[in-house]
Design a protein around this motif. Structure first.
Motif, PDB file in Angstrom:
ATOM      1  N   ASP A  17       0.828  -1.205   0.000  1.00 21.14           N
ATOM      2  CA  ASP A  17       0.000   0.000   0.000  1.00 21.14           C
ATOM      3  C   ASP A  17       0.859   1.250   0.000  1.00 21.14           C
ATOM      4  O   ASP A  17       1.700   1.448   0.884  1.00 21.14           O
ATOM      5  CB  ASP A  17      -0.912   0.010   1.226  1.00 21.14           C
ATOM      6  CG  ASP A  17      -2.049  -0.986   1.117  1.00 21.14           C
ATOM      7  OD1 ASP A  17      -2.806  -0.904   0.134  1.00 21.14           O
ATOM      8  OD2 ASP A  17      -2.185  -1.848   2.007  1.00 21.14           O
ATOM      9  N   VAL A  21       1.053   0.016  -4.959  1.00 20.57           N
ATOM     10  CA  VAL A  21      -0.332   0.303  -5.373  1.00 20.57           C
ATOM     11  C   VAL A  21      -0.778   1.614  -4.728  1.00 20.57           C
ATOM     12  O   VAL A  21      -0.485   1.879  -3.565  1.00 20.57           O
ATOM     13  CB  VAL A  21      -1.284  -0.848  -4.972  1.00 20.57           C
ATOM     14  CG1 VAL A  21      -2.697  -0.580  -5.480  1.00 20.57           C
ATOM     15  CG2 VAL A  21      -0.779  -2.180  -5.531  1.00 20.57           C
ATOM     16  N   ASP A  22      -1.503   2.435  -5.502  1.00 22.85           N
ATOM     17  CA  ASP A  22      -1.878   3.785  -5.086  1.00 22.85           C
ATOM     18  C   ASP A  22      -3.126   3.735  -4.201  1.00 22.85           C
ATOM     19  O   ASP A  22      -4.235   4.020  -4.646  1.00 22.85           O
ATOM     20  CB  ASP A  22      -2.148   4.635  -6.321  1.00 22.85           C
ATOM     21  CG  ASP A  22      -2.227   6.120  -6.015  1.00 22.85           C
ATOM     22  OD1 ASP A  22      -2.043   6.500  -4.844  1.00 22.85           O
ATOM     23  OD2 ASP A  22      -2.465   6.902  -6.969  1.00 22.85           O
ATOM     24  N   THR A  23      -2.931   3.407  -2.917  1.00 23.02           N
ATOM     25  CA  THR A  23      -4.064   3.166  -2.020  1.00 23.02           C
ATOM     26  C   THR A  23      -4.110   4.051  -0.784  1.00 23.02           C
ATOM     27  O   THR A  23      -5.126   4.066  -0.089  1.00 23.02           O
ATOM     28  CB  THR A  23      -4.043   1.706  -1.517  1.00 23.02           C
ATOM     29  OG1 THR A  23      -2.782   1.478  -0.857  1.00 23.02           O
ATOM     30  CG2 THR A  23      -4.211   0.712  -2.645  1.00 23.02           C
ATOM     31  N   TRP A  87     -12.003  -1.241  -4.588  1.00 25.62           N
ATOM     32  CA  TRP A  87     -11.130  -2.190  -5.270  1.00 25.62           C
ATOM     33  C   TRP A  87     -11.158  -2.079  -6.800  1.00 25.62           C
ATOM     34  O   TRP A  87     -10.096  -2.162  -7.433  1.00 25.62           O
ATOM     35  CB  TRP A  87     -11.464  -3.621  -4.840  1.00 25.62           C
ATOM     36  CG  TRP A  87     -11.005  -3.950  -3.451  1.00 25.62           C
ATOM     37  CD1 TRP A  87     -10.244  -3.166  -2.628  1.00 25.62           C
ATOM     38  CD2 TRP A  87     -11.281  -5.140  -2.719  1.00 25.62           C
ATOM     39  NE1 TRP A  87     -10.033  -3.798  -1.425  1.00 25.62           N
ATOM     40  CE2 TRP A  87     -10.657  -5.015  -1.446  1.00 25.62           C
ATOM     41  CE3 TRP A  87     -12.002  -6.300  -3.008  1.00 25.62           C
ATOM     42  CZ2 TRP A  87     -10.725  -6.011  -0.482  1.00 25.62           C
ATOM     43  CZ3 TRP A  87     -12.074  -7.296  -2.036  1.00 25.62           C
ATOM     44  CH2 TRP A  87     -11.443  -7.150  -0.793  1.00 25.62           C
ATOM     45  N   LEU A  90      -8.582   0.458  -8.053  1.00 18.27           N
ATOM     46  CA  LEU A  90      -7.174   0.396  -7.656  1.00 18.27           C
ATOM     47  C   LEU A  90      -6.261   0.305  -8.872  1.00 18.27           C
ATOM     48  O   LEU A  90      -6.555  -0.387  -9.853  1.00 18.27           O
ATOM     49  CB  LEU A  90      -6.935  -0.800  -6.739  1.00 18.27           C
ATOM     50  CG  LEU A  90      -7.630  -0.786  -5.380  1.00 18.27           C
ATOM     51  CD1 LEU A  90      -7.196  -1.998  -4.566  1.00 18.27           C
ATOM     52  CD2 LEU A  90      -7.345   0.504  -4.630  1.00 18.27           C
ATOM     53  N   ARG A  91      -5.129   0.995  -8.777  1.00 15.42           N
ATOM     54  CA  ARG A  91      -4.133   0.979  -9.838  1.00 15.42           C
ATOM     55  C   ARG A  91      -2.741   0.824  -9.228  1.00 15.42           C
ATOM     56  O   ARG A  91      -2.433   1.462  -8.214  1.00 15.42           O
ATOM     57  CB  ARG A  91      -4.170   2.276 -10.665  1.00 15.42           C
ATOM     58  CG  ARG A  91      -5.474   2.497 -11.421  1.00 15.42           C
ATOM     59  CD  ARG A  91      -5.642   1.471 -12.543  1.00 15.42           C
ATOM     60  NE  ARG A  91      -6.863   1.693 -13.302  1.00 15.42           N
ATOM     61  CZ  ARG A  91      -8.049   1.161 -13.009  1.00 15.42           C
ATOM     62  NH1 ARG A  91      -8.182   0.385 -11.929  1.00 15.42           N
ATOM     63  NH2 ARG A  91      -9.096   1.392 -13.754  1.00 15.42           N
ATOM     64  N   ALA A  92      -1.923   0.017  -9.864  1.00 14.60           N
ATOM     65  CA  ALA A  92      -0.515  -0.067  -9.467  1.00 14.60           C
ATOM     66  C   ALA A  92       0.209   1.175  -9.961  1.00 14.60           C
ATOM     67  O   ALA A  92      -0.166   1.772 -10.982  1.00 14.60           O
ATOM     68  CB  ALA A  92       0.120  -1.317 -10.050  1.00 14.60           C
ATOM     69  N   LEU A 124      -4.805  -7.053  -4.531  1.00 16.81           N
ATOM     70  CA  LEU A 124      -3.593  -6.258  -4.747  1.00 16.81           C
ATOM     71  C   LEU A 124      -2.641  -6.954  -5.711  1.00 16.81           C
ATOM     72  O   LEU A 124      -2.034  -6.312  -6.586  1.00 16.81           O
ATOM     73  CB  LEU A 124      -2.904  -5.985  -3.408  1.00 16.81           C
ATOM     74  CG  LEU A 124      -3.649  -5.058  -2.447  1.00 16.81           C
ATOM     75  CD1 LEU A 124      -3.018  -5.082  -1.062  1.00 16.81           C
ATOM     76  CD2 LEU A 124      -3.689  -3.629  -2.982  1.00 16.81           C
ATOM     77  N   VAL A 127      -3.872  -6.490  -9.174  1.00 15.03           N
ATOM     78  CA  VAL A 127      -3.626  -5.130  -9.628  1.00 15.03           C
ATOM     79  C   VAL A 127      -2.168  -4.949 -10.046  1.00 15.03           C
ATOM     80  O   VAL A 127      -1.867  -4.326 -11.071  1.00 15.03           O
ATOM     81  CB  VAL A 127      -4.003  -4.123  -8.521  1.00 15.03           C
ATOM     82  CG1 VAL A 127      -3.522  -2.714  -8.853  1.00 15.03           C
ATOM     83  CG2 VAL A 127      -5.510  -4.124  -8.301  1.00 15.03           C
ATOM     84  N   ILE A 128      -1.248  -5.503  -9.280  1.00 14.62           N
ATOM     85  CA  ILE A 128       0.180  -5.395  -9.610  1.00 14.62           C
ATOM     86  C   ILE A 128       0.505  -6.189 -10.865  1.00 14.62           C
ATOM     87  O   ILE A 128       1.300  -5.773 -11.712  1.00 14.62           O
ATOM     88  CB  ILE A 128       1.043  -5.881  -8.430  1.00 14.62           C
ATOM     89  CG1 ILE A 128       0.825  -4.986  -7.202  1.00 14.62           C
ATOM     90  CG2 ILE A 128       2.530  -5.898  -8.803  1.00 14.62           C
ATOM     91  CD1 ILE A 128       1.390  -5.556  -5.915  1.00 14.62           C
TER      92      ILE A 128
END
Length: 236
Positions: A17, A21-23, A87, A90-92, A124, A127-128
């Motif tokens: 995080d 990932v941009d969280t 969710w 979400l973007r890496a 996650l 997403v990655i």
């Protein structure tokens, strides 16, 4: 950056995080909403500064030791439910998958060091999108006390049979650096989680980059000695 004595780094632990990932700001908003639902008016700025801590530690830090601790699990569950609504968005960060693959191509173990739930970790990782480079990962069931305690990092090292002497950690928060310092693991940081370079260096980060792509470019150019000398260490 200081190398270990033989230059042979065997693995890298990656916070997820705010690092890959941009969280972080989504977590901030979810915690803010969760606190408000239970009558706690906590400023977002204060919440953001605690992102990187585990849930229980974050709650204690923000609303105090004299709180109704029976509420903690419900607060964490509420935060999790609110965060899960995000969710699909979400973007890496740019370069996240490439950095993991670059590390693996250098012969390094790549371990995701997170206290996310098992389901959240699954999201996650999707997403990655670099599972081919990931040796293993921790989740909430693998860890004891959360950051800034070092339990998460200890669990992550066990995944790849690493020791502090042959490990690097990459994170984005002061709490990441503090946890790694307790084990003697050097930490490289990115500022994508919203913490300044000055704060990260003051905490003890050995190198700080503005984002993952910049860090990757430095690694590819041979400027990160821990990533550069793995193969040399193997051949000694």
């Amino acid at each position: 950056m200081a190398e270990h004595s033989d230059g042979a780094i065997r693995g890298i632990l990656f916070d997820v995080d705010g690092t890959l990932v941009d969280t972080n700001y989504l977590h901030t908003l979810a915690w803010w909403q969760a606190f408000r639902r239970f009558g706690h008016d906590v400023p977002m700025a204060s919440i953001h500064r605690t992102i990187g801590m585990g849930g229980s530690t974050l709650i204690e830090h923000l609303i105090g030791e004299d709180r109704d601790t029976d509420q903690d699990e419900t607060l964490k569950d509420t935060h999790g439910a609110l965060f899960s609504a995000q969710w699909p968005a979400l973007r890496a960060f740019d370069g996240a998958a490439d950095l993991l693959r670059h590390s693996a191509q250098q012969g390094l173990a790549v371990v995701l060091a997170t206290s996310a739930s098992e389901e959240e970790l699954r999201v996650l990782r999707q997403v990655i999108d670099a599972d081919d480079a990931i040796t293993g990962a921790t989740n909430a069931t693998d860890t004891g006390i959360s950051k800034p305690a070092p339990d998460i990092l200890e669990a992550a090292m066990k995944v790849a049979d690493l020791t502090p002497q042959d490990t690097l950690f990459i994170g984005d928060a002061v709490w990441d650096v503090i946890a790694a310092n307790k084990l003697g693991i050097p930490t490289i940081c990115v500022t994508t989680g919203g913490t300044s370079e000055a704060e990260l260096r003051e905490a003890g980060a050995v190198e700080v980059y503005k984002d993952v792509r910049t860090l990757l470019n430095a690694a590819a150019a041979g400027k990160l000695h821990g990533l550069q000398h793995r193969s040399e260490g193997n051949n000694r």
